[in-house]
Design a protein around this motif. Sequence first.
Motif, PDB file in Angstrom:
ATOM      1  N   THR A  44       0.824  -1.217   0.000  1.00 25.34           N
ATOM      2  CA  THR A  44       0.000   0.000   0.000  1.00 25.34           C
ATOM      3  C   THR A  44       0.852   1.258   0.000  1.00 25.34           C
ATOM      4  O   THR A  44       0.316   2.359  -0.050  1.00 25.34           O
ATOM      5  CB  THR A  44      -0.925   0.013   1.225  1.00 25.34           C
ATOM      6  N   MET A  45       2.171   1.107   0.084  1.00 21.96           N
ATOM      7  CA  MET A  45       3.068   2.264   0.127  1.00 21.96           C
ATOM      8  C   MET A  45       3.438   2.699  -1.282  1.00 21.96           C
ATOM      9  O   MET A  45       3.133   2.035  -2.273  1.00 21.96           O
ATOM     10  CB  MET A  45       4.335   1.904   0.912  1.00 21.96           C
ATOM     11  N   SER A  46       4.141   3.827  -1.364  1.00 24.65           N
ATOM     12  CA  SER A  46       4.680   4.252  -2.647  1.00 24.65           C
ATOM     13  C   SER A  46       5.734   3.251  -3.092  1.00 24.65           C
ATOM     14  O   SER A  46       6.277   2.482  -2.289  1.00 24.65           O
ATOM     15  CB  SER A  46       5.302   5.647  -2.526  1.00 24.65           C
ATOM     16  N   ALA A  47       6.050   3.254  -4.382  1.00 22.46           N
ATOM     17  CA  ALA A  47       7.009   2.287  -4.921  1.00 22.46           C
ATOM     18  C   ALA A  47       8.367   2.416  -4.242  1.00 22.46           C
ATOM     19  O   ALA A  47       9.010   1.411  -3.913  1.00 22.46           O
ATOM     20  CB  ALA A  47       7.147   2.485  -6.428  1.00 22.46           C
ATOM     21  N   ASP A  48       8.821   3.646  -3.993  1.00 23.32           N
ATOM     22  CA  ASP A  48      10.122   3.840  -3.347  1.00 23.32           C
ATOM     23  C   ASP A  48      10.109   3.355  -1.908  1.00 23.32           C
ATOM     24  O   ASP A  48      11.068   2.721  -1.442  1.00 23.32           O
ATOM     25  CB  ASP A  48      10.510   5.320  -3.398  1.00 23.32           C
ATOM     26  N   ASP A  49       9.029   3.643  -1.184  1.00 20.18           N
ATOM     27  CA  ASP A  49       8.943   3.197   0.212  1.00 20.18           C
ATOM     28  C   ASP A  49       8.892   1.679   0.299  1.00 20.18           C
ATOM     29  O   ASP A  49       9.499   1.069   1.179  1.00 20.18           O
ATOM     30  CB  ASP A  49       7.710   3.800   0.888  1.00 20.18           C
ATOM     31  N   MET A  50       8.145   1.065  -0.624  1.00 17.86           N
ATOM     32  CA  MET A  50       8.057  -0.393  -0.617  1.00 17.86           C
ATOM     33  C   MET A  50       9.434  -1.017  -0.869  1.00 17.86           C
ATOM     34  O   MET A  50       9.838  -1.956  -0.173  1.00 17.86           O
ATOM     35  CB  MET A  50       7.073  -0.864  -1.684  1.00 17.86           C
ATOM     36  N   ARG A  51      10.159  -0.499  -1.850  1.00 17.94           N
ATOM     37  CA  ARG A  51      11.494  -1.030  -2.136  1.00 17.94           C
ATOM     38  C   ARG A  51      12.421  -0.865  -0.938  1.00 17.94           C
ATOM     39  O   ARG A  51      13.186  -1.774  -0.589  1.00 17.94           O
ATOM     40  CB  ARG A  51      12.093  -0.338  -3.366  1.00 17.94           C
ATOM     41  N   SER A  52      12.355   0.294  -0.310  1.00 16.14           N
ATOM     42  CA  SER A  52      13.204   0.541   0.856  1.00 16.14           C
ATOM     43  C   SER A  52      12.897  -0.433   1.984  1.00 16.14           C
ATOM     44  O   SER A  52      13.804  -0.997   2.610  1.00 16.14           O
ATOM     45  CB  SER A  52      13.008   1.987   1.335  1.00 16.14           C
ATOM     46  N   LEU A  53      11.606  -0.665   2.242  1.00 17.31           N
ATOM     47  CA  LEU A  53      11.210  -1.561   3.318  1.00 17.31           C
ATOM     48  C   LEU A  53      11.602  -2.999   3.011  1.00 17.31           C
ATOM     49  O   LEU A  53      12.172  -3.703   3.864  1.00 17.31           O
ATOM     50  CB  LEU A  53       9.701  -1.454   3.554  1.00 17.31           C
ATOM     51  N   TYR A  54      11.329  -3.462   1.792  1.00 20.82           N
ATOM     52  CA  TYR A  54      11.662  -4.838   1.435  1.00 20.82           C
ATOM     53  C   TYR A  54      13.174  -5.063   1.421  1.00 20.82           C
ATOM     54  O   TYR A  54      13.658  -6.145   1.786  1.00 20.82           O
ATOM     55  CB  TYR A  54      11.055  -5.204   0.088  1.00 20.82           C
ATOM     56  N   ALA A  55      13.930  -4.068   0.989  1.00 25.48           N
ATOM     57  CA  ALA A  55      15.387  -4.215   0.990  1.00 25.48           C
ATOM     58  C   ALA A  55      15.910  -4.394   2.414  1.00 25.48           C
ATOM     59  O   ALA A  55      16.772  -5.247   2.675  1.00 25.48           O
ATOM     60  CB  ALA A  55      16.033  -3.002   0.332  1.00 25.48           C
ATOM     61  N   GLU A  56      15.390  -3.602   3.335  1.00 25.58           N
ATOM     62  CA  GLU A  56      15.823  -3.740   4.727  1.00 25.58           C
ATOM     63  C   GLU A  56      15.347  -5.064   5.307  1.00 25.58           C
ATOM     64  O   GLU A  56      16.060  -5.712   6.091  1.00 25.58           O
ATOM     65  CB  GLU A  56      15.300  -2.563   5.553  1.00 25.58           C
ATOM     66  N   ALA A  57      14.138  -5.479   4.928  1.00 23.37           N
ATOM     67  CA  ALA A  57      13.604  -6.756   5.421  1.00 23.37           C
ATOM     68  C   ALA A  57      14.436  -7.928   4.908  1.00 23.37           C
ATOM     69  O   ALA A  57      14.674  -8.897   5.645  1.00 23.37           O
ATOM     70  CB  ALA A  57      12.141  -6.909   5.006  1.00 23.37           C
ATOM     71  N   GLU A  58      14.885  -7.870   3.656  1.00 25.79           N
ATOM     72  CA  GLU A  58      15.711  -8.951   3.121  1.00 25.79           C
ATOM     73  C   GLU A  58      17.045  -9.047   3.860  1.00 25.79           C
ATOM     74  O   GLU A  58      17.541 -10.137   4.144  1.00 25.79           O
ATOM     75  CB  GLU A  58      15.949  -8.724   1.623  1.00 25.79           C
ATOM     76  N   SER A  59      17.629  -7.914   4.172  1.00 26.37           N
ATOM     77  CA  SER A  59      18.871  -7.930   4.948  1.00 26.37           C
ATOM     78  C   SER A  59      18.642  -8.539   6.322  1.00 26.37           C
ATOM     79  O   SER A  59      19.467  -9.329   6.812  1.00 26.37           O
ATOM     80  CB  SER A  59      19.414  -6.505   5.085  1.00 26.37           C
ATOM     81  N   TYR A  60      17.495  -8.210   6.918  1.00 24.51           N
ATOM     82  CA  TYR A  60      17.209  -8.714   8.263  1.00 24.51           C
ATOM     83  C   TYR A  60      16.964 -10.222   8.255  1.00 24.51           C
ATOM     84  O   TYR A  60      17.501 -10.953   9.104  1.00 24.51           O
ATOM     85  CB  TYR A  60      16.002  -7.978   8.839  1.00 24.51           C
ATOM     86  N   VAL A  61      16.161 -10.721   7.310  1.00 29.10           N
ATOM     87  CA  VAL A  61      15.899 -12.166   7.281  1.00 29.10           C
ATOM     88  C   VAL A  61      17.163 -12.936   6.931  1.00 29.10           C
ATOM     89  O   VAL A  61      17.337 -14.088   7.351  1.00 29.10           O
ATOM     90  CB  VAL A  61      14.748 -12.532   6.310  1.00 29.10           C
ATOM     91  N   GLY A  62      18.079 -12.310   6.174  1.00 25.03           N
ATOM     92  CA  GLY A  62      19.346 -12.965   5.909  1.00 25.03           C
ATOM     93  C   GLY A  62      20.136 -13.185   7.186  1.00 25.03           C
ATOM     94  O   GLY A  62      20.746 -14.244   7.385  1.00 25.03           O
ATOM     95  N   SER A 121      -2.367  -3.007  -7.902  1.00 24.55           N
ATOM     96  CA  SER A 121      -2.397  -2.464  -9.263  1.00 24.55           C
ATOM     97  C   SER A 121      -1.690  -3.366 -10.270  1.00 24.55           C
ATOM     98  O   SER A 121      -1.843  -3.194 -11.481  1.00 24.55           O
ATOM     99  CB  SER A 121      -1.753  -1.073  -9.284  1.00 24.55           C
ATOM    100  N   VAL A 122      -0.889  -4.336  -9.792  1.00 25.49           N
ATOM    101  CA  VAL A 122      -0.193  -5.258 -10.698  1.00 25.49           C
ATOM    102  C   VAL A 122      -1.127  -6.429 -10.975  1.00 25.49           C
ATOM    103  O   VAL A 122      -1.242  -7.364 -10.182  1.00 25.49           O
ATOM    104  CB  VAL A 122       1.133  -5.736 -10.067  1.00 25.49           C
ATOM    105  N   ARG A 123      -1.796  -6.368 -12.140  1.00 21.78           N
ATOM    106  CA  ARG A 123      -2.848  -7.345 -12.428  1.00 21.78           C
ATOM    107  C   ARG A 123      -2.625  -8.107 -13.733  1.00 21.78           C
ATOM    108  O   ARG A 123      -3.315  -9.092 -13.985  1.00 21.78           O
ATOM    109  CB  ARG A 123      -4.218  -6.650 -12.491  1.00 21.78           C
ATOM    110  N   THR A 124      -1.707  -7.671 -14.572  1.00 21.62           N
ATOM    111  CA  THR A 124      -1.510  -8.321 -15.861  1.00 21.62           C
ATOM    112  C   THR A 124      -0.065  -8.781 -15.999  1.00 21.62           C
ATOM    113  O   THR A 124       0.815  -8.415 -15.210  1.00 21.62           O
ATOM    114  CB  THR A 124      -1.847  -7.368 -17.022  1.00 21.62           C
ATOM    115  N   LEU A 125       0.187  -9.559 -17.042  1.00 17.92           N
ATOM    116  CA  LEU A 125       1.533 -10.071 -17.300  1.00 17.92           C
ATOM    117  C   LEU A 125       2.517  -8.926 -17.518  1.00 17.92           C
ATOM    118  O   LEU A 125       3.620  -8.914 -16.952  1.00 17.92           O
ATOM    119  CB  LEU A 125       1.501 -10.992 -18.520  1.00 17.92           C
TER     120      LEU A 125
END
Length: 680
Positions: free
Chosen positions: A415-433, A446-450
């Motif tokens: 539900t966040m902006s594209a930049d915020d989502m990338r920032s959050l997921y990048a930090e989350a990937e580092s943490y789960v690593g 909004s991502v509904r098609t190929l």
Amino acid sequence: MPVNPTYPGVYIEEIPSGVRTIRGVATSVAAFVGSFQRGLLDEAVQIFSMGDFEREYGGLDRNSETSYAIQQFFLNGGSEAHVVRVADTATGAAAAPPTNANAASAILEDQPAAGAQMFRATAGRRIRGEAARNPGTWGNFLRLEADYATASPASLFNLTVQEVRLDGDRTVVLRTETFRNLTMEPDTPNNALEVVNQGSLLVQLDRDGMPALVAPAPGSPWPRPASHGTLGAALPASPVSIPPTGSSLNVTVSGFPIINGTLDYVGAPPTSYAGLRPLLEAEIRSRAASLPDAQRGLLANASVQLLGDGSTAEPFRYFVRLGRDARPFDPARSITFAGAAAGAAPGVRLSAGAVINRQQGALSGGRDGTPPAPGTTHRPIPVGFFAGAIGPKTGMYALEDVDLFNILCIPEATTMSADDMRSLYAEAESYVGDRRAMLIADIPASVRTLDQMQTWLNDNAGLRHPNSAVYFPRANVPDPLNRNRPRSLANCGTIAGLWARTDAERGVWKAPAGTEARLRNVVTLDYKLTDQENGVLNPLGVNCLRTFPVYSSICWGARTLDGADVIASDFKYIPVRRITLFIEESLFRGTQWVVFEPNDEPLWAQIRLNVGAFMQDLFRKGAFQGKSPREAYFVKCDSETTTQQDIDSGIVNVEVGFAPLKPAEFVILKIQQIARRADV
């Protein structure tokens, strides 16, 4: 212990076997970070069912994507999760009205109005010895009630805390906590703040910013909160003062006209205050017909108690409490009395000298935070509250207090902006690593098609990581809060439950995909993929969700985000990465005993024995390739792996290798006609 023989005879000495069992860790403990209508902030709370989630966090909330993801996790086979609640406690704090999340509170005083402040009650509970806030409008439905029906009515008090819910015009009590025989006297076993703060799951008490309580004169009681309801004045001990029959007794419930009446006795008048009590209660209840239908319960179920023992220190007093089944019940209601029967003397002293208070104290000021924008179904919480900080253990890093989790889900990242989502997921990937866990990344609604999915992959190429996976398309689940109409939902909760179910039924080495990997409680998918479209996404590391006849909606992919063909990663497949993390975590925990042991061959032999036994058990369960243990795994710890220089440096090296099972993604059937000679 070694035996020290001193006399002729037989001695028994127990010799350690050297076997230290390595236990495999759990593989499917999920962690969810999101916003909810209630719950402790920045605290990881362990739950085992949807019932636990409803008790701690209030259940499904249309403005919380994460609440639906948790429901999907348990419906699809999950059995254990840790939940972290985040909320915007800062944004809009200075606005009018304020829009930041806030915990409800109320102050109880020693008089019904403008008295000295006794304490503040705030929605929340104690975690690890510290008070934790629980913001949200839910706290506005908490009620406090002080009374003096104690072992010492002149000095102690009881405190009742209730959580209520309004069903139409009816007030339903959900939970009740009662703390008895409390005092405001400090350094005593029944000090109110200590007893309530240690025992309550609903409120925490404090006196922050309040004037210090002044010790009373010797022999006098400490101040305490005013009793709710109507507390009569002290009754004469001797002679007993009973109002004569026919005495006027007028009842007033706040908000309604005065009800005039008389106190009449059938038979002889009572001779004691105890004997008068049921007659007085019956007389008050008889006035119920004078109230509107919805409010008759206030008097029809009113109660009268007699407090005290008649001594000088504990004189008799009547206490009157309204019934609670009015529709709706207003905690600010009060009941007052007038007339000869309610006067000072003779009488029951419910008028002159009585303490008249509202029925309950209601907490207020609770806010959920910034409301959803029109046309959306989520609260716009800044990314910083989800990511948090590792120092104070806020947001995602509240999971630092969790011993083990394997799957991280942050559904509201979409539900966040594209930049915020990338920032959050990048930090989350580092943490789960760092935590040897996996992240299930979600795609926005909004991502509904190929084409849109391919664009999302290109825009988020930096998120490719062996400890993460993504699924397309989103699933539609029935929404119980919207008459079971389909709701598009992030996939992480459903997939985390599927992983857990596959682990339980087949093992962590089995790919959570295929015709057995049915998606429970999924009615449709946002997009129906064809085989050719599936063939475009699969080589890019996207796991497709498909709908097939008979099988319904199933998972049809088992790759990590590092699983694109061009990357050629060792951890292309989810089961390979997850069993690797499982082995790493199990051996990490199971070899702690090695530290500080003498670093020589006897230790190396023990390590080979114990680690080998663990790997052999996995081989027997079918976790590795190979027909024999030699083909499936090896454990090496000897003078070749650990040199003298390593020994001098305090290092022991253990090498563990295994042949992982990889899923059969492509099944190729070769069909050939056999040409046969015609019989001659």
